[in-house]
Design a protein around this motif. Structure first.
Motif, PDB file in Angstrom:
ATOM      1  N   THR A 160       0.836  -1.202   0.000  1.00 52.65           N
ATOM      2  CA  THR A 160       0.000   0.000   0.000  1.00 52.65           C
ATOM      3  C   THR A 160       0.872   1.254   0.000  1.00 52.65           C
ATOM      4  O   THR A 160       1.912   1.290   0.649  1.00 52.65           O
ATOM      5  N   THR A 161       0.435   2.271  -0.732  1.00 53.59           N
ATOM      6  CA  THR A 161       1.209   3.508  -0.748  1.00 53.59           C
ATOM      7  C   THR A 161       0.649   4.536   0.236  1.00 53.59           C
ATOM      8  O   THR A 161       1.378   5.378   0.720  1.00 53.59           O
ATOM      9  N   GLY A 162      -0.634   4.475   0.500  1.00 52.23           N
ATOM     10  CA  GLY A 162      -1.273   5.497   1.344  1.00 52.23           C
ATOM     11  C   GLY A 162      -0.917   5.349   2.817  1.00 52.23           C
ATOM     12  O   GLY A 162      -0.326   4.355   3.243  1.00 52.23           O
ATOM     13  N   TRP A 163      -1.242   6.383   3.617  1.00 53.51           N
ATOM     14  CA  TRP A 163      -0.927   6.361   5.044  1.00 53.51           C
ATOM     15  C   TRP A 163      -2.120   6.913   5.823  1.00 53.51           C
ATOM     16  O   TRP A 163      -2.144   8.065   6.209  1.00 53.51           O
ATOM     17  N   ASP A 164      -3.087   6.049   6.037  1.00 56.81           N
ATOM     18  CA  ASP A 164      -4.278   6.456   6.761  1.00 56.81           C
ATOM     19  C   ASP A 164      -4.265   5.724   8.100  1.00 56.81           C
ATOM     20  O   ASP A 164      -4.945   4.736   8.296  1.00 56.81           O
ATOM     21  N   ALA A 165      -3.417   6.238   8.999  1.00 58.99           N
ATOM     22  CA  ALA A 165      -3.188   5.511  10.251  1.00 58.99           C
ATOM     23  C   ALA A 165      -3.644   6.266  11.482  1.00 58.99           C
ATOM     24  O   ALA A 165      -3.739   5.692  12.554  1.00 58.99           O
ATOM     25  N   ASN A 166      -3.916   7.554  11.323  1.00 55.80           N
ATOM     26  CA  ASN A 166      -4.235   8.359  12.509  1.00 55.80           C
ATOM     27  C   ASN A 166      -5.698   8.206  12.904  1.00 55.80           C
ATOM     28  O   ASN A 166      -6.453   9.171  12.967  1.00 55.80           O
ATOM     29  N   THR A 167      -6.072   7.000  13.162  1.00 55.05           N
ATOM     30  CA  THR A 167      -7.464   6.716  13.492  1.00 55.05           C
ATOM     31  C   THR A 167      -7.519   5.450  14.320  1.00 55.05           C
ATOM     32  O   THR A 167      -6.592   4.655  14.313  1.00 55.05           O
ATOM     33  N   ARG A 168      -8.641   5.272  15.027  1.00 51.90           N
ATOM     34  CA  ARG A 168      -8.842   4.032  15.754  1.00 51.90           C
ATOM     35  C   ARG A 168      -9.719   3.087  14.940  1.00 51.90           C
ATOM     36  O   ARG A 168      -9.919   1.940  15.295  1.00 51.90           O
ATOM     37  N   PHE A 190      -2.706   1.557   5.888  1.00 49.16           N
ATOM     38  CA  PHE A 190      -1.433   2.232   5.584  1.00 49.16           C
ATOM     39  C   PHE A 190      -0.422   1.205   5.095  1.00 49.16           C
ATOM     40  O   PHE A 190      -0.549   0.009   5.329  1.00 49.16           O
ATOM     41  N   GLY A 191       0.598   1.703   4.395  1.00 47.96           N
ATOM     42  CA  GLY A 191       1.637   0.796   3.894  1.00 47.96           C
ATOM     43  C   GLY A 191       2.909   1.555   3.594  1.00 47.96           C
ATOM     44  O   GLY A 191       2.923   2.787   3.516  1.00 47.96           O
ATOM     45  N   VAL A 192       3.991   0.819   3.437  1.00 45.53           N
ATOM     46  CA  VAL A 192       5.290   1.463   3.252  1.00 45.53           C
ATOM     47  C   VAL A 192       5.775   1.418   1.806  1.00 45.53           C
ATOM     48  O   VAL A 192       6.917   1.758   1.532  1.00 45.53           O
ATOM     49  N   ALA A 193       4.921   0.995   0.878  1.00 45.91           N
ATOM     50  CA  ALA A 193       5.401   0.825  -0.495  1.00 45.91           C
ATOM     51  C   ALA A 193       6.036   2.110  -1.034  1.00 45.91           C
ATOM     52  O   ALA A 193       7.188   2.108  -1.485  1.00 45.91           O
ATOM     53  N   ALA A 194       5.281   3.207  -0.961  1.00 46.60           N
ATOM     54  CA  ALA A 194       5.808   4.462  -1.502  1.00 46.60           C
ATOM     55  C   ALA A 194       7.027   4.919  -0.706  1.00 46.60           C
ATOM     56  O   ALA A 194       8.019   5.394  -1.271  1.00 46.60           O
ATOM     57  N   LEU A 195       6.953   4.743   0.613  1.00 46.60           N
ATOM     58  CA  LEU A 195       8.049   5.197   1.474  1.00 46.60           C
ATOM     59  C   LEU A 195       9.330   4.412   1.200  1.00 46.60           C
ATOM     60  O   LEU A 195      10.418   4.990   1.098  1.00 46.60           O
ATOM     61  N   ALA A 196       9.179   3.089   1.085  1.00 51.28           N
ATOM     62  CA  ALA A 196      10.364   2.275   0.828  1.00 51.28           C
ATOM     63  C   ALA A 196      10.970   2.645  -0.516  1.00 51.28           C
ATOM     64  O   ALA A 196      12.197   2.780  -0.652  1.00 51.28           O
ATOM     65  N   PHE A 197      10.095   2.850  -1.511  1.00 53.07           N
ATOM     66  CA  PHE A 197      10.600   3.246  -2.824  1.00 53.07           C
ATOM     67  C   PHE A 197      11.359   4.561  -2.737  1.00 53.07           C
ATOM     68  O   PHE A 197      12.478   4.694  -3.245  1.00 53.07           O
ATOM     69  N   GLY A 198      10.745   5.543  -2.065  1.00 47.27           N
ATOM     70  CA  GLY A 198      11.397   6.852  -1.933  1.00 47.27           C
ATOM     71  C   GLY A 198      12.729   6.744  -1.200  1.00 47.27           C
ATOM     72  O   GLY A 198      13.714   7.379  -1.577  1.00 47.27           O
ATOM     73  N   GLU A 221       2.032  14.769  14.794  1.00 48.31           N
ATOM     74  CA  GLU A 221       0.577  14.825  14.596  1.00 48.31           C
ATOM     75  C   GLU A 221      -0.087  13.466  14.723  1.00 48.31           C
ATOM     76  O   GLU A 221      -1.272  13.328  14.449  1.00 48.31           O
ATOM     77  N   ALA A 222       0.698  12.446  15.098  1.00 50.26           N
ATOM     78  CA  ALA A 222       0.136  11.097  15.076  1.00 50.26           C
ATOM     79  C   ALA A 222      -0.863  10.883  16.186  1.00 50.26           C
ATOM     80  O   ALA A 222      -0.622  11.223  17.337  1.00 50.26           O
ATOM     81  N   THR A 223      -2.014  10.312  15.823  1.00 53.47           N
ATOM     82  CA  THR A 223      -3.023   9.918  16.812  1.00 53.47           C
ATOM     83  C   THR A 223      -3.505   8.518  16.463  1.00 53.47           C
ATOM     84  O   THR A 223      -3.106   7.962  15.441  1.00 53.47           O
ATOM     85  N   GLY A 224      -4.366   7.969  17.268  1.00 53.86           N
ATOM     86  CA  GLY A 224      -4.910   6.644  16.982  1.00 53.86           C
ATOM     87  C   GLY A 224      -3.807   5.614  16.857  1.00 53.86           C
ATOM     88  O   GLY A 224      -2.941   5.487  17.712  1.00 53.86           O
ATOM     89  N   TYR A 225      -3.831   4.878  15.741  1.00 51.40           N
ATOM     90  CA  TYR A 225      -2.794   3.901  15.511  1.00 51.40           C
ATOM     91  C   TYR A 225      -1.516   4.546  14.938  1.00 51.40           C
ATOM     92  O   TYR A 225      -0.567   3.859  14.603  1.00 51.40           O
ATOM     93  N   GLY A 226      -1.555   5.861  14.776  1.00 50.08           N
ATOM     94  CA  GLY A 226      -0.470   6.592  14.089  1.00 50.08           C
ATOM     95  C   GLY A 226       0.917   6.250  14.582  1.00 50.08           C
ATOM     96  O   GLY A 226       1.777   5.854  13.803  1.00 50.08           O
ATOM     97  N   VAL A 227       1.145   6.396  15.905  1.00 55.36           N
ATOM     98  CA  VAL A 227       2.500   6.186  16.426  1.00 55.36           C
ATOM     99  C   VAL A 227       2.954   4.751  16.178  1.00 55.36           C
ATOM    100  O   VAL A 227       4.062   4.500  15.709  1.00 55.36           O
ATOM    101  N   SER A 228       2.062   3.827  16.455  1.00 57.80           N
ATOM    102  CA  SER A 228       2.411   2.426  16.268  1.00 57.80           C
ATOM    103  C   SER A 228       2.728   2.133  14.796  1.00 57.80           C
ATOM    104  O   SER A 228       3.677   1.401  14.481  1.00 57.80           O
TER     105      SER A 228
END
Lengths: 259, 364, 321
Positions: C64-72, C77-85, C282-289
Motif C-alpha cells: 500500500t502507498t497510502g498512510w491512513d493511520a491516525n485513526t482508531r 497504511f503501507g510502506v510501499a511508496a516510502l520504501a521506494f522513496g 501529529e500522530a493519533t490513533g494507531y499513528g504512532v504504532s
C-alpha cells in the motif's frame, strides 16, 4: 640491447638531507656490477636513482648526470616513466601483484607499452619471459593461478620475468635474495649469470660471498660518518676488490674488521 | 640486441617482435604547460561569458574545467602519447573531484556565516522563545542551548562509562565469540539510523511511562544509543595503541590486572580517549530526528529538568523554525545554525588540540 | 611499537583472583553485554509496539502507498511508496557520491602533496561533523534556489528521459535536491574508508608497477584499485546505510507526496525516515504504532546493508594481513 650507464658527479638528496655524495662510475653492459657496503651507506638509494625510482619519496632530487648510452636520464624533457621502462627493477621482497594470475603478472608491464597486444603475441612474451627467468617449467601448467601462491624464490623469479617482459636494457636488483632461503638464492644467482648475456645488471647485496660469486665489477660504498652522506669508496674488478683492494677502508670491510 | 639465440634460454628480447622505438625522449609537454593552459582557458571562458552577459561562478567553473580537461588531453595525446594523455585526463578528473567536494563545504560554511550573523547577538543567545509568537521580531535560543547542554550532557554521562568499559573489555579481557559478537554489533550499531533510535525510546517510554511521554531524559537515552558505539570504537582504538610492554612491566611489579588498566593503560591513552569522546559529543550534539520524537519540538521556555516536560534543543529549534517558514523564522534558524556549527567546531578543534599536545609520545 | 591484543597475557591463577579484578572484569564484560542487549532491545521494542497497528491494518503493509493511520477505526497504511522513496533518494546520493569520493580519496592518497594531504583528511572529517539539520537548512534555504535553473536546463535538454521529465518544481524541493544533499553528507564516510584502503596498498606493489614503466594512473589501475576494490564497495555500502537512514535533510528539503514517481525534478515521493519525523508530532490513533512499524522496516533495511558492508570490509582486512 644492453646499455652502458655512465654516472658522473651524482648527488642524491631527500629534502635537505644528502643521502649520496658525488658518485661517478661506469657500469658496463653485459656484466654484473655489485654494490656492497654496510647498511644505510646509500647503495640502495644510489641504485634507485639509476632509474628514478627514488622520486617516489617526497622531495627527492639529484644533482649530476646519469647517461644511458648517450642519453641523460635526468635531462629536463625525459619522462621518468620512459626511463623505468628502459631500466627495470627487482626488489628486496618479491612483490607480484596479489590480485593477478601468474600470466597477468608477467604480461602486466608489456601490456602498458603495447595496448593492442594480441593473444598469441602475449602468450609468446609470457613464455619467453618465464623461460628467461628459469621459471617456465615450474609454472607452465598453472599460469592462471595467483602469483602469490608461489614460493618466495619462485615469486622473485616471477618478478624478474615480469621485469624482463618489458624488454629493458638494464636490470637493477635491490638485494633480490635477502628474503629467500639458500636454495632459492642459488636459483636466482644462476639466473643472474644467465641474464648478464643480454642485460646490464646492477645488484645491491649485503652478502659478500654473493657479490664475489655473481659479479664482474664491485663497487664499495661507505658513510663518511654518522649523519654524513654515503660515498663511493672504490670500484674495480670483483677479483681485485676481494683480493687486494686499493683502499684501507675497503679491505677492513671485506675482511670483516668493521661494518 | 645481438641475439645469443640459444633455444629457450635467451632473454626476453631475443626473437620478439620488431623492437619498439627506444628513446627516452618521448615528446613531452613542458612543465608549465598545464598551469598555463588552465589560466588561459579560465581567462578566455571568463571573457566570453562576460561578453555574452551570462557570467556566473558555477557556469564559469564548469566551462573552464571541461574545456581545460579536453584540451590538455588532446594536446597530450598529440604531442606525448595516448598513455600520457590518459594519465593527464585522470589527473584533471581527480583534481576536479576534490574541487567539487570543496564547493558544498565552503558554500555551506559561508552561507551559514553570512545569514547567521544577521541575528546572532547577545540578546539572541540569552533569551528564550517564551511568550514570543512565531512572527514576532524577538526571542532567542537560550532555552535551546540549555536543552542541548542538558540532553547531550546526560547522554554523555550514560554513554561514556558504558562505552569506555566495553572498550576495555574488548582490548583487555575479551576473547572468543562474545568479543567477536560485540565488535561486530558495535559496528552494526554505528549504522542505526538516528530516527530509529528515537523510535526505540518512544517505544520504551510507552511501555514504562505511558504513551506520549516526552522529556529530556528520553532524548538523552536516544542520543546514548547513537553515541555508545562511537565511544567504544574510538576508545578501543586508543587503548589498543598502548604498548604491551607497559602492561607487562606493570604485571612484573605484581600489580593486579585491573589496577594496571586503571593506573597504567588508561592514563597512557587518556588524551586519545578524551579526543574520541569529544568527537562523539560533537557528532550527537547536532542530532535532530530522535529529539523531535522524544524531547518534543514545541517547547519555548527554559527547562533544566530532564524528567519533566518537553525540552528544546538547538537542532530541533532550527528544524521547527524552518517548518514555520516565514522570513523571521529563517533568520532565527540561520542564527541558531551558526551557533550550533560554532559549538561543533569548537569541540572539534579542542579535540584535535588535546590529541596533538597531550598525546603520549611513543617515539613513532 | 607493539599494539597487540593483550587478552593473551596471563591472568591471576584461578582461586587467587582478587576481588578488584573480578569486579572490574565483570563490569567491563557487563558493559559489552549491555550493548548487545540494547541492540536486541531496539529490535524487540520496535516489534512489540508495531504489532498493535499491523494487526489492525486493513491494507497490505508492504504494497500500500497510502498512510491512513491516525485513526482508531480501520486504519489503512503501507510502506510501499516510502520504501521506494527511501531507496531512490539513497540511490541518487550513492551514484553521485561514490565516484567523487573515490576521486577525492585518490587525490588525498596519491596526488596531493603530503602536507596538504593531512589537512585535507582533516577537512573531510570536518565535513562529516556538520550536523544534518544544518545541511537541511542550507539545502532548503540556499541550495534549492541555486539548483532550480539547472533543473530547468536539465529538463529542457533531457526531458525525454522520464527521470528528468517536467514540469520542473518551481521551489526546487524535489527528490533530486534531497539526493544531492544526501550525497554531500555521505561523501566523507566513503572518502574516509576508500582513502584508508588506498593508503594500505603496500608500497612494494606500487613500486612494482612504477618500475615497469607505469604512469601514475596506470600504477593506480594496476596496483591500487584491484587491491582497494572491496574497501570502496564496503565504504559505499556504509554510505548507503547512512543515506537510507538520514532524516533531516529529506524532511526539510523534499515536498513530499506518498506516490511512487520516477520524476526526480518534480515534487513528490517520500522516505521512511522523513515521513516518521514529519508525521510523528501529529500522530493519533494507531499513528504512532504505524510509524514504529515503518521504522522497523527502515531498521531492517539498514541492518542488512550495514552488516553486508562490515562483512566485506572485514574480509578485506583478513585478506591483507
Amino acid at each position: 640491447m644492453a646499455k652502458r650507464i655512465d654516472v658522473s658527479g651524482l648527488h642524491v638528496y631527500y629534502g635537505d638531507f644528502k643521502a649520496v655524495e658525488d658518485v661517478s662510475m661506469t657500469i658496463e653492459p653485459r656484466a654484473v656490477t655489485a654494490f656492497i657496503g654496510s647498511s644505510g651507506c646509500g647503495k640502495s638509494t644510489f641504485l634507485r636513482a639509476l632509474n628514478r625510482m627514488h622520486e617516489v619519496a617526497p622531495n627527492a632530487r639529484v644533482e649530476g648526470k646519469v647517461m644511458l648510452d648517450d642519453q641523460d636520464i635526468y635531462a629536463p624533457d625525459v619522462d621518468p616513466v620512459a626511463v623505468r621502462r628502459e631500466i627495470g627493477m627487482v626488489f628486496q621482497r618479491p612483490n607480484p601483484f596479489p590480485t593477478m594470475s601468474i600470466y597477468d603478472n608477467v604480461i602486466a608491464g608489456a601490456k602498458l607499452n603495447n595496448q593492442r597486444l594480441g593473444r598469441t603475441e602475449a602468450d609468446d612474451i609470457v613464455e619467453r619471459s618465464l623461460h628467461g627467468a628459469n621459471l617456465w617449467e615450474e609454472v607452465k601448467d598453472r599460469l592462471s593461478k595467483p602469483g602469490a601462491g608461489l614460493s618466495g624464490g619462485q615469486q622473485q623469479r616471477l618478478c624478474i620475468a615480469r621485469a624482463i617482459a618489458v624488454e629493458p636494457a638494464v636490470l637493477l636488483m635491490d638485494e633480490p635474495c635477502s628474503a629467500l632461503d639458500p636454495i632459492s638464492t642459488l636459483a636466482i644467482e644462476d639466473l643472474i649469470a644467465k641474464l648478464k648475456e643480454n642485460y646490464t645488471i646492477c645488484i645491491v647485496t649485503h652478502n659478500m660471498q654473493q657479490a664475489a660469486r655473481v659479479s664482474d665489477q664491485t663497487a664499495f660504498f661507505n658513510l663518511a660518518g654518522t649523519g654524513k652522506p654515503g660515498r663511493l669508496i672504490e670500484m674495480d674488478e670483483t677479483n681485485k676488490i676481494f683480493t687486494k683492494p686499493d683502499k684501507k677502508e675497503t679491505e677492513n670491510y671485506i675482511t670483516g674488521r668493521f661494518g | 640486441m645481438t641475439t645469443t639465440t640459444k633455444k629457450s634460454s635467451t632473454g626476453a628480447s631475443g626473437d620478439g617482435p620488431a623492437p619498439m622505438q627506444r628513446t627516452l625522449l618521448t615528446g613531452s609537454l613542458p612543465r608549465y604547460f598545464a598551469p598555463a593552459l588552465l589560466a588561459g582557458v579560465a581567462i578566455v571562458t571568463g571573457g566570453l561569458l562576460f561578453a555574452l552577459g551570462t557570467f556566473s561562478i558555477p557556469l564559469f567553473a564548469v566551462f573552464t574545467v571541461v574545456t581545460y580537461t579536453v584540451l590538455v588531453t588532446l594536446a597530450s595525446a598529440r604531442i606525448e602519447s595516448g598513455r600520457k594523455a590518459k594519465d593527464r585526463l585522470v589527473t584533471a578528473v581527480v583534481y576536479t573531484c576534490f574541487g567539487l567536494a570543496m564547493v558544498p563545504l565552503i558554500s555551506l560554511l559561508w552561507t551559514v556565516a553570512r545569514m547567521g550573523v544577521v541575528r546572532l547577538d547577545g540578546y539572541f543567545l540569552t533569551v528564550s522563545m517564551n511568550g514570543v509568537t512565531p512572527t514576532m521580531d524577538a526571542g532567542g535560543v537560550y532555552h535551546a542551548i540549555v536543552g542541548t547542554i542538558a540532553i547531550t550532557g546526560f547522554a554523555a554521562l550514560v554513554s561514556i562509562p558504558i562505552g569506555l568499559m566495553t572498550a576495555i573489555y574488548l582490548v583487555e579481557y575479551g576473547r572468543g565469540r562474545l568479543k567477536n559478537a560485540i565488535t561486530f554489533f558495535v559496528d552494526v550499531m554505528t549504522g542505526i539510523p538516528s530516527i530509529v533510535a528515537g523510535l526505540f525510546v518512544v517505544a520504551l517510554w510507552m511501555v514504562f511511562f505511558g504513551p506520549g511521554t516526552t522529556n529530556g531524559a528520553a532524548g538523552a537515552v536516544a542520543l546514548s544509543v547513537l553515541m555508545i558505539p562511537v565511544v567504544v570504537r574510538s576508545c578501543e582504538e586508543m587503548i589498543r595503541l598502548v604498548p604491551n610492554e607497559l602492561r607487562e612491566a606493570s604485571y612484573a611489579l605484581g600489580v593486579p590486572k585491573w589496577l594496571t588498566v586503571v593506573k597504567v593503560v588508561l592514563p597512557t591513552a587518556i588524551a586519545g580517549i578524551t579526543t574520541g569522546i569529544m568527537l562523539a559529543i560533537a557528532r550527537v550534539i547536532g542530532e535532530t530526528a530522535p529529539l523531535i520524537l522524544t524531547a518534543g519540538s514545541s517547547a519555548v521556555a527554559i527547562n533544566w529538568n530532564l524528567f519533566d516536560g518537553q525540552m528544546m534543543s538547538l537542532p530541533v529549534f532550527i528544524y521547527s523554525q524552518v517548518r514555520m517558514g516565514d522570513a523571521i523564522n529563517y533568520e532565527r534558524a540561520w542564527a541558531a545554525a551558526l551557533t550550533l556549527i560554532l559549538i561543533v567546531m569548537l569541540l572539534f578543534f579542542v579535540a584535535r588540540l588535546v590529541s596533538r599536545f597531550f598525546a603520549p609520545k611513543f617515539g613513532r | 611499537m607493539t599494539t597487540t591484543d593483550s587478552s593473551a597475557t596471563p591472568q591471576t591463577p584461578k582461586g587467587k583472583r582478587r576481588i578488584g579484578d573480578v569486579v572490574f572484569a565483570n563490569t567491563a564484560s557487563g558493559s559489552g553485554i549491555l550493548i548487545l542487549a540494547i541492540l536486541a532491545g531496539v529490535a524487540a521494542f520496535l516489534i512489540i509496539q508495531s504489532v498493535d497497528s499491523l494487526g489492525a491494518n486493513t491494507a497490505n503493509f508492504f504494497t500500500t502507498t497510502g498512510w491512513d493511520a491516525n485513526t482508531r477505526e480501520a486504519p489503512a497504511f503501507g510502506v510501499a511508496a516510502l520504501a521506494f522513496g527511501t531507496v531512490l533518494a539513497a540511490a541518487i546520493a550513492l551514484l553521485i557520491a561514490t565516484p567523487i569520493a573515490v576521486g577525492i580519496a585518490l587525490f588525498i592518497a596519491y596526488y596531493a602533496p603530503r602536507k596538504l594531504a593531512s589537512v585535507l583528511g582533516y577537512i573531510v572529517d570536518l565535513l562529516a561533523a556538520i550536523p544534518s539539520v544544518v545541511y537541511g537548512l542550507w539545502g532548503i534555504g540556499y541550495l534549492v534556489h541555486q539548483l532550480t535553473p539547472f533543473y530547468q536546463w536539465l529538463s529542457t535538454s533531457f526531458g525525454w528521459i522520464p527521470l528528468f521529465a517536467g514540469p520542473v518544481s518551481s521551489t526546487g524541493r524535489t527528490m533530486m535536491s534531497a539526493g544531492i544533499v544526501l550525497a554531500v553528507m555521505i561523501l566523507p564516510i566513503i572518502t574516509a574508508i576508500s582513502r584508508d584502503v588506498f593508503l594500505q596498498v603496500p608500497q612494494a606493489h606500487r613500486e612494482a608497477a612504477l618500475s615497469l614503466g607505469a604512469t601514475r594512473w596506470e600504477m593506480i589501475r594496476m596496483a591500487v584499485l584491484p587491491f582497494g576494490r572491496a574497501g570502496i564497495i564496503g565504504g559505499a555500502m556504509l554510505g548507503l546505510g547512512r543515506a537510507l537512514g538520514e532524516t533531516m535533510a529529506v524532511a526539510m528539503i523534499l515536498s513530499p507526496a506518498l506516490v511512487i514517481s520516477p520524476h526526480l525534478l518534480q515534487s513528490g515521493n517520500q522516505t521512511i525516515a522523513a515521513h516518521i519525523a514529519l508525521q510523528y508530532p501529529e500522530a493519533t490513533g494507531y499513528g504512532v504504532s504505524a510509524l514504529i512499524a515503518a521504522g522497523l522496516v527502515l531498521f531492517a533495511i539498514t541492518l542488512v546493508v550495514n552488516m553486508g558492508a562490515r562483512y566485506i570490509v572485514a574480509r578485506r582486512k583478513e585478506f591483507t594481513e
